[in-house]
Design an enzyme around this catalytic site. Sequence first.
Site, PDB file in Angstrom:
ATOM      1  N   GLU A 126      -5.017  -5.192  10.506  1.00  0.00           N
ATOM      2  CA  GLU A 126      -3.972  -4.194  10.707  1.00  0.00           C
ATOM      3  C   GLU A 126      -4.195  -3.494  12.040  1.00  0.00           C
ATOM      4  O   GLU A 126      -5.001  -2.554  12.118  1.00  0.00           O
ATOM      5  CB  GLU A 126      -4.011  -3.153   9.587  1.00  0.00           C
ATOM      6  N   GLY A 151       2.747   2.082  10.492  1.00  0.00           N
ATOM      7  CA  GLY A 151       3.656   3.211  10.310  1.00  0.00           C
ATOM      8  C   GLY A 151       4.387   3.621  11.576  1.00  0.00           C
ATOM      9  O   GLY A 151       4.992   4.688  11.631  1.00  0.00           O
ATOM     10  N   HIS A 198      -9.311   1.164   5.097  1.00  0.00           N
ATOM     11  CA  HIS A 198      -7.991   1.287   5.735  1.00  0.00           C
ATOM     12  C   HIS A 198      -8.136   2.191   6.962  1.00  0.00           C
ATOM     13  O   HIS A 198      -8.925   3.138   6.958  1.00  0.00           O
ATOM     14  CB  HIS A 198      -6.984   1.876   4.740  1.00  0.00           C
ATOM     15  N   LYS A 244      -0.006   4.333  -0.207  1.00  0.00           N
ATOM     16  CA  LYS A 244      -0.650   5.529   0.368  1.00  0.00           C
ATOM     17  C   LYS A 244      -0.413   6.711  -0.580  1.00  0.00           C
ATOM     18  O   LYS A 244      -0.453   6.543  -1.782  1.00  0.00           O
ATOM     19  CB  LYS A 244      -0.116   5.808   1.776  1.00  0.00           C
ATOM     20  N   ASN A 279       0.862  -1.184   0.000  1.00  0.00           N
ATOM     21  CA  ASN A 279       0.000   0.000   0.000  1.00  0.00           C
ATOM     22  C   ASN A 279       0.896   1.231   0.000  1.00  0.00           C
ATOM     23  O   ASN A 279       1.532   1.531   1.004  1.00  0.00           O
ATOM     24  CB  ASN A 279      -0.889  -0.030   1.252  1.00  0.00           C
ATOM     25  N   SER A 334       3.800  -2.350  10.025  1.00  0.00           N
ATOM     26  CA  SER A 334       5.263  -2.365  10.093  1.00  0.00           C
ATOM     27  C   SER A 334       5.871  -3.711   9.680  1.00  0.00           C
ATOM     28  O   SER A 334       6.893  -4.134  10.240  1.00  0.00           O
ATOM     29  CB  SER A 334       5.747  -1.939  11.486  1.00  0.00           C
ATOM     30  N   GLU A 354      -6.493   4.565   8.032  1.00  0.00           N
ATOM     31  CA  GLU A 354      -6.317   6.005   7.763  1.00  0.00           C
ATOM     32  C   GLU A 354      -7.590   6.590   7.166  1.00  0.00           C
ATOM     33  O   GLU A 354      -7.920   7.749   7.407  1.00  0.00           O
ATOM     34  CB  GLU A 354      -5.106   6.218   6.843  1.00  0.00           C
TER      35      GLU A 354
HETATM   36  C1  PEP Z   1      -0.472   0.075   5.800  1.00  0.00           C
HETATM   37  O1  PEP Z   1      -0.478   1.203   5.383  1.00  0.00           O
HETATM   38  O2  PEP Z   1      -1.425  -0.666   5.518  1.00  0.00           O
HETATM   39  C2  PEP Z   1       0.657  -0.380   6.621  1.00  0.00           C
HETATM   40  C3  PEP Z   1       0.585  -1.560   7.175  1.00  0.00           C
HETATM   41  O3  PEP Z   1       1.719   0.472   6.764  1.00  0.00           O
HETATM   42  P1  PEP Z   1       3.162   0.127   7.410  1.00  0.00           P
HETATM   43  O4  PEP Z   1       3.632  -1.165   6.816  1.00  0.00           O
HETATM   44  O5  PEP Z   1       4.041   1.286   7.007  1.00  0.00           O
HETATM   45  O6  PEP Z   1       2.977   0.017   8.883  1.00  0.00           O
END
Ligand code: PEP
Length: 255
Positions: free
Chosen positions: A167, A173, A95, A11, A9, A213, A97
Amino acid sequence: MRKLLIAGNWKMNHAVAATVDFCRDLRSLGLEGQRAEVLLFPPFTSIAAMVSLLQGTPVHVGGQNLHQESKGAYTGEISAAMLKEAGCSHVLIGHSERRQYFHESDAGVNAKTRKALEYGLTPVICIGETLEEREKGVTNAVIKTQLSGALEGFAPDAVRKTVIAYEPVWAIGTGLTATPEQAQEVHRYIRKFLAEIAGDDCAELLRILYGGSAKPDNAEELLSETDIDGLLIGGASLKADDFYRIIEIADTINK
Ligand code: PEP
């Protein structure tokens, strides 16, 4: 057996020039014969470039969001048909966000999932608890609410066409990753709940990705867990060599 799915992803990162570089780098690393399925979610304006540059490779391309209506006066939005026409096969829905900054609700996730399926896009539905919810011990309750809201009214055949991404919000992040055991525990719970709402066969087939992450250093231990069927990767999907390394690691997993 469920085929592992490695998804990135991006973003709001990588405009067209950076997308061109990434795709060239990824192609030069070799995209033949991988066992894992590979999927990337670039920003909307980079979709066309990616689809064209990765043509002939097994990499799928998806949109990061869609609107729940088919078309109309929704300034700034994108429709399922537009994603499909641009060459997308998948779409990210709900998501964290989007939930946090754009106030997306479980009902909205449900409507978007319905629209994606209507247009033949595979919805990758994101769910996960905040740190506060985990510390209060309500992780499973939050997962259950999000999942039942997202899938309410769907027949098992429709549920089977989705992918779920767990997630934990506190791991996105932040550099904090759920331990493989923590992730497995929630994935197990998700599969059990899916079996309740859509039957054992559907729950066994459906892929549940972990996101938060994930990176080359922790991919192997996460992917080795029984109910972790792939990764949704943010930061570590932005560089072709890191992303490719994770695809290579997925190909070494036997379970
Ligand atoms: C994401 O944006 O879905 C995500 C898991 O980001 P990151 O791997 O940077 O934590």
